[in-house]
Design an enzyme around this catalytic site. Sequence first.
Site, short mmCIF file in Angstrom:
data_model
loop_
_atom_site.label_atom_id
_atom_site.label_comp_id
_atom_site.label_asym_id
_atom_site.label_seq_id
_atom_site.Cartn_x
_atom_site.Cartn_y
_atom_site.Cartn_z
N CYS A 1 0.87 -1.18 0.00
CA CYS A 1 0.00 0.00 0.00
C CYS A 1 0.90 1.22 0.00
O CYS A 1 1.71 1.39 0.93
CB CYS A 1 -0.87 -0.04 1.26
SG CYS A 1 -1.86 1.43 1.52
N CYS B 1 -1.07 3.80 -6.54
CA CYS B 1 -1.93 3.18 -5.52
C CYS B 1 -2.13 1.74 -5.98
O CYS B 1 -2.37 1.50 -7.17
CB CYS B 1 -3.27 3.91 -5.45
SG CYS B 1 -4.55 3.03 -4.50
N1 DGL Z 1 -4.04 0.69 -1.94
C1 DGL Z 1 -3.61 1.84 -1.26
C2 DGL Z 1 -2.40 2.52 -1.82
O1 DGL Z 1 -1.62 1.89 -2.49
C3 DGL Z 1 -4.55 2.70 -0.47
C4 DGL Z 1 -5.91 2.94 -0.95
C5 DGL Z 1 -6.80 3.57 0.09
O2 DGL Z 1 -7.16 2.87 1.02
O3 DGL Z 1 -7.12 4.76 -0.03
O4 DGL Z 1 -2.16 3.67 -1.58
#
Ligand code: DGL
Length: 260
Positions: free
Chosen positions: A76, A186
């Site tokens: 993440c 993301c």
């Molecule tokens: N998948 C996440 C990232 O790579 C976060 C997405 C979220 O929960 O806003 O930043």
Amino acid sequence: MNEGGAAPIGVFDSGVGGLSVLADLRRELPHESFIYYADSGHCPYGGKPAAEIAARAFAISDELIAAGAKLIVVACNTATIAAVEQLRATYPLSFVGIEPAIKPAVTQTKSGVVGVLATGAALAGDKFLRLQAQHGGKVRVITQPCPGLVEYVERGELEGPAVRALVERYVEPLLRDGVDTLVLGCTHYPFLRPLIADVAGSGATLIDTGAAVARQTRRVLDREGLLSASSAPGSLQWRTSGDRTVVAPVVERLLTLSPK
Ligand code: DGL
């Protein structure tokens, strides 16, 4: 035989987005076992303060370590930017994080304009601002927060007029500004890659970092003598802080998709 090598790798994200990184990890490290943690009960992270995201990262790391993880991949960007330095300073095991791929984008762009799609929290984080200052140089880096996109992926809604309209709203202004290289900053966004690529057209290249994170994970395990010695396929378990009956169908579906 290395005893630690048989232990699983912990992988976590705010929800199902990190499954895009897990796909790369399983391709790169087929003999490793994984425990994936989807923090769906607290998703999305993108609009939350850094301290709240860090608190979740610590709670999840405690759980993954209690489950025997030998290394943790923070799959993440938002949690990496908010917390990876504190995690590394706190726990005895290694953490591999993921950050928007500004450096390769800056190297590849021909137009000299790069776009970064990510969450608001990731783009506002000190670690991201340092990355941008370090690699931006003469290239113009335009950042675009994309509220709402994560929620579509969490529902498994990867196409259709509503999600397409949102992608157009975020991507088209970047194209008008001359962006020829788009960073998927993301881990949810690789699941929207076909849609983003369609909206961006042939004039823009999309970049994400899952494969690089998988290679880095291999390097760290190798350096620490923690690579699995098994020649059998590794196992996969997953957990969620959300409602498992709601999350399971989306996890099952995304596990069958290879988002590249
Ligand atoms: N998948 C996440 C990232 O790579 C976060 C997405 C979220 O929960 O806003 O930043």
